[in-house]
Write an enzyme that holds these catalytic residues in place. Structure first.
Site, PDB file in Angstrom:
ATOM      1  N   ASN A   1       0.804  -1.227   0.000  1.00  0.00           N
ATOM      2  CA  ASN A   1       0.000   0.000   0.000  1.00  0.00           C
ATOM      3  C   ASN A   1       0.835   1.275   0.000  1.00  0.00           C
ATOM      4  O   ASN A   1       0.407   2.319   0.476  1.00  0.00           O
ATOM      5  CB  ASN A   1      -1.043  -0.034   1.119  1.00  0.00           C
ATOM      6  CG  ASN A   1      -0.435  -0.124   2.501  1.00  0.00           C
ATOM      7  OD1 ASN A   1       0.787  -0.112   2.643  1.00  0.00           O
ATOM      8  ND2 ASN A   1      -1.262  -0.202   3.519  1.00  0.00           N
TER       9      ASN A   1
ATOM     10  N   GLU B   1       9.039   6.256  16.224  1.00  0.00           N
ATOM     11  CA  GLU B   1       9.429   5.858  14.858  1.00  0.00           C
ATOM     12  C   GLU B   1      10.513   6.775  14.298  1.00  0.00           C
ATOM     13  O   GLU B   1      11.405   6.308  13.575  1.00  0.00           O
ATOM     14  CB  GLU B   1       8.187   5.858  13.956  1.00  0.00           C
ATOM     15  CG  GLU B   1       7.215   4.736  14.321  1.00  0.00           C
ATOM     16  CD  GLU B   1       5.965   4.702  13.472  1.00  0.00           C
ATOM     17  OE1 GLU B   1       5.166   3.782  13.659  1.00  0.00           O
ATOM     18  OE2 GLU B   1       5.776   5.597  12.606  1.00  0.00           O
TER      19      GLU B   1
HETATM   20  P1  RTP Z   1       1.079   1.829   8.147  1.00  0.00           P
HETATM   21  O1  RTP Z   1       1.364   1.468   9.581  1.00  0.00           O
HETATM   22  O2  RTP Z   1       1.866   0.997   7.153  1.00  0.00           O
HETATM   23  O3  RTP Z   1       1.171   3.291   7.893  1.00  0.00           O
HETATM   24  O4  RTP Z   1      -0.424   1.484   7.814  1.00  0.00           O
HETATM   25  P2  RTP Z   1      -1.695   1.686   8.715  1.00  0.00           P
HETATM   26  O5  RTP Z   1      -1.362   2.422   9.973  1.00  0.00           O
HETATM   27  O6  RTP Z   1      -2.723   2.262   7.821  1.00  0.00           O
HETATM   28  O7  RTP Z   1      -2.057   0.186   9.056  1.00  0.00           O
HETATM   29  P3  RTP Z   1      -1.637  -0.707  10.314  1.00  0.00           P
HETATM   30  O8  RTP Z   1      -2.879  -1.197  10.964  1.00  0.00           O
HETATM   31  O9  RTP Z   1      -0.628  -0.017  11.153  1.00  0.00           O
HETATM   32  O10 RTP Z   1      -0.959  -1.954   9.599  1.00  0.00           O
HETATM   33  C1  RTP Z   1       0.386  -1.896   9.156  1.00  0.00           C
HETATM   34  C2  RTP Z   1       0.482  -2.478   7.769  1.00  0.00           C
HETATM   35  O11 RTP Z   1       0.209  -3.870   7.826  1.00  0.00           O
HETATM   36  C3  RTP Z   1      -0.487  -4.267   6.668  1.00  0.00           C
HETATM   37  N1  RTP Z   1      -1.773  -4.807   7.037  1.00  0.00           N
HETATM   38  N2  RTP Z   1      -2.242  -5.881   6.476  1.00  0.00           N
HETATM   39  N3  RTP Z   1      -3.850  -8.106   5.765  1.00  0.00           N
HETATM   40  C4  RTP Z   1      -4.294  -7.229   6.671  1.00  0.00           C
HETATM   41  O12 RTP Z   1      -5.359  -7.346   7.218  1.00  0.00           O
HETATM   42  C5  RTP Z   1      -3.430  -6.125   7.038  1.00  0.00           C
HETATM   43  N4  RTP Z   1      -3.702  -5.195   7.929  1.00  0.00           N
HETATM   44  C6  RTP Z   1      -2.641  -4.365   7.915  1.00  0.00           C
HETATM   45  C7  RTP Z   1      -0.695  -3.046   5.801  1.00  0.00           C
HETATM   46  O13 RTP Z   1       0.316  -3.008   4.801  1.00  0.00           O
HETATM   47  C8  RTP Z   1      -0.531  -1.907   6.772  1.00  0.00           C
HETATM   48  O14 RTP Z   1      -0.081  -0.758   6.119  1.00  0.00           O
END
Ligand code: RTP
Ligand code: MG
Length: 141
Positions: free
Chosen positions: A114, A128
């Site tokens: 993503n 971070e």
């Molecule tokens: P990021 O940390 O990468 O900025 O993304 P985010 O806060 O929008 O999402 P987060 O919940 O922190 O999850 C980190 C990354 O893990 C992958 N992910 N895969 N397959 C799934 O259900 C799932 N959920 C999360 C995503 O690449 C996400 O960016």
């Protein structure tokens, strides 16, 4: 509005798609300044450490594998409301749910690949940023 700093990563898919400049341009147009930056290829240990908060989640292994699959571009962004503003620019985690015009809606294919990461709050932003940069490597202006 408070001037904040946040950590941003252009993930391996974003680097591979050759859209570093496009993403930086979106930061700049939104009033965010790049005050530190480095390209690196994360080791398994670095990726596991960076995403330690997700270590019990079912997607953890895939996430670490993906984040170590190629070089990433890591940067500190500074500006008014930088944490929320960057999250707005990124769009929802799942690109299928991201608002049109956001980075993920425009360039991402899947929830795994993503394109970008952004800190999700003031405490995570501090942790971070410290993970990747020494204070003297950050150039506020
Ligand atoms: P990021 O940390 O990468 O900025 O993304 P985010 O806060 O929008 O999402 P987060 O919940 O922190 O999850 C980190 C990354 O893990 C992958 N992910 N895969 N397959 C799934 O259900 C799932 N959920 C999360 C995503 O690449 C996400 O960016
Ligand atoms: Mg997150």
């Amino acid at each position: 509005m408070a001037v904040e700093r946040t950590l941003s990563i252009i993930k391996p898919d974003g680097v591979e798609k050759n859209i570093i400049g496009e993403v930086y341009s979106r930061f700049e147009k939104a009033g965010l300044k790049v005050v530190a930056a480095r390209m690196l290829h994360l080791s398994q240990e670095q990726a596991e450490g960076f995403y330690a908060v997700h270590s019990e989640r079912p997607f953890f292994n895939d996430l670490v594998k993906f984040m170590t699959s190629g070089p990433v571009m890591v940067q500190v962004l500074e500006g008014d409301n930088a944490i929320a503003r960057n999250r707005e620019l990124m769009g929802a985690t799942n690109p299928a749910e991201a608002e049109p015009g956001t980075i993920r809606a425009d360039f991402a294919q899947t929830i795994d690949a993503n394109v970008v990461h952004g800190s999700d709050g003031a405490d995570t932003a501090r942790t971070e940023i410290d993970f990747f940069f020494k204070p003297e490597e950050i150039h506020s202006r």
